[in-house]
Design a protein around this motif. Structure first.
Motif, mmCIF file in Angstrom:
data_model
loop_
_atom_site.group_PDB
_atom_site.id
_atom_site.type_symbol
_atom_site.label_atom_id
_atom_site.label_comp_id
_atom_site.label_asym_id
_atom_site.label_seq_id
_atom_site.Cartn_x
_atom_site.Cartn_y
_atom_site.Cartn_z
ATOM 1 N N ILE A 72 0.908 -0.781 -0.224
ATOM 2 C CA ILE A 72 -0.201 0.001 0.014
ATOM 3 C C ILE A 72 1.183 1.219 0.622
ATOM 4 O O ILE A 72 1.846 1.525 -0.103
ATOM 5 C CB ILE A 72 -0.704 0.118 1.480
ATOM 6 C CG1 ILE A 72 -0.450 -0.032 2.278
ATOM 7 C CG2 ILE A 72 -2.167 -1.278 0.871
ATOM 8 C CD1 ILE A 72 -1.038 0.022 3.713
ATOM 9 N N ARG A 73 0.500 2.386 -0.448
ATOM 10 C CA ARG A 73 1.512 3.859 -0.217
ATOM 11 C C ARG A 73 0.240 5.222 0.320
ATOM 12 O O ARG A 73 -0.383 4.611 -0.232
ATOM 13 C CB ARG A 73 1.482 4.004 -1.612
ATOM 14 C CG ARG A 73 2.028 5.375 -2.165
ATOM 15 C CD ARG A 73 2.281 5.345 -3.409
ATOM 16 N NE ARG A 73 3.662 4.950 -4.547
ATOM 17 C CZ ARG A 73 4.079 4.035 -4.314
ATOM 18 N NH1 ARG A 73 4.964 4.900 -3.532
ATOM 19 N NH2 ARG A 73 4.594 3.453 -5.168
ATOM 20 N N CYS A 74 0.652 5.169 1.048
ATOM 21 C CA CYS A 74 0.623 6.179 1.739
ATOM 22 C C CYS A 74 0.122 7.936 0.606
ATOM 23 O O CYS A 74 0.559 7.931 -0.244
ATOM 24 C CB CYS A 74 1.407 7.060 2.471
ATOM 25 S SG CYS A 74 0.812 8.550 3.435
ATOM 26 N N HIS A 75 -1.584 7.894 0.781
ATOM 27 C CA HIS A 75 -2.026 8.619 -0.357
ATOM 28 C C HIS A 75 -1.604 10.179 0.313
ATOM 29 O O HIS A 75 -1.195 11.103 -1.400
ATOM 30 C CB HIS A 75 -3.544 8.908 0.213
ATOM 31 C CG HIS A 75 -4.500 9.624 -0.361
ATOM 32 N ND1 HIS A 75 -4.791 11.096 -0.369
ATOM 33 C CD2 HIS A 75 -5.100 9.175 -1.433
ATOM 34 C CE1 HIS A 75 -5.213 11.411 -1.977
ATOM 35 N NE2 HIS A 75 -5.399 10.085 -2.210
ATOM 36 N N GLN A 76 -0.823 10.469 1.609
ATOM 37 C CA GLN A 76 0.243 11.944 1.139
ATOM 38 C C GLN A 76 1.929 11.800 0.627
ATOM 39 O O GLN A 76 2.250 12.500 0.359
ATOM 40 C CB GLN A 76 -0.381 12.449 2.727
ATOM 41 C CG GLN A 76 0.439 14.190 3.082
ATOM 42 C CD GLN A 76 -0.257 14.736 4.539
ATOM 43 O OE1 GLN A 76 -1.637 14.237 4.449
ATOM 44 N NE2 GLN A 76 0.446 14.985 5.024
ATOM 45 N N CYS A 77 2.438 10.873 1.681
ATOM 46 C CA CYS A 77 3.466 11.048 1.486
ATOM 47 C C CYS A 77 3.957 10.397 0.427
ATOM 48 O O CYS A 77 5.420 10.219 0.282
ATOM 49 C CB CYS A 77 4.484 11.096 2.500
ATOM 50 S SG CYS A 77 4.177 9.020 2.971
ATOM 51 N N GLY A 78 3.310 9.427 -0.123
ATOM 52 C CA GLY A 78 3.504 8.217 -0.988
ATOM 53 C C GLY A 78 4.479 7.346 -0.378
ATOM 54 O O GLY A 78 5.406 6.517 -1.365
ATOM 55 N N ARG A 79 4.710 7.073 0.209
ATOM 56 C CA ARG A 79 5.997 5.779 1.084
ATOM 57 C C ARG A 79 5.241 4.384 1.509
ATOM 58 O O ARG A 79 3.592 4.431 1.556
ATOM 59 C CB ARG A 79 6.229 6.307 2.964
ATOM 60 C CG ARG A 79 6.103 5.180 3.624
ATOM 61 C CD ARG A 79 7.460 5.026 3.520
ATOM 62 N NE ARG A 79 8.845 6.008 4.117
ATOM 63 C CZ ARG A 79 10.105 5.998 3.909
ATOM 64 N NH1 ARG A 79 10.944 4.808 3.560
ATOM 65 N NH2 ARG A 79 10.703 7.007 4.787
#
Length: 66
Positions: A36-43
């Motif tokens: 999964i990828r964080c919606h805000q920071c992209g991690r």
């Protein structure tokens, strides 16, 4: 089982927020492990499917079924 279905592109809300403060994630890989990828920071985070299903609170938007 509908609760165990995970699709590429799903936008999900997790129980715990990410360190950046957002708990919205996008599924970018499915299989035995879910990425999964964080919606805000992209991690990006890789976790076993069983752990993902326990940590997922709800699906906000459904991606394409595979």
């Amino acid at each position: 089982d509908e609760s165990a279905s995970v699709h590429l592109g799903d936008e999900v809300q997790m129980r715990k927020p990410h360190a950046c403060g957002v708990n919205r994630w996008i599924v970018i890989r499915t299989g035995v492990d879910i990425r999964i990828r964080c919606h805000q920071c992209g991690r990006a985070v890789l976790m076993p499917r069983t752990r993902f299903l326990r940590a997922r609170r709800k699906t906000l938007r459904t991606g394409q079924p595979s």
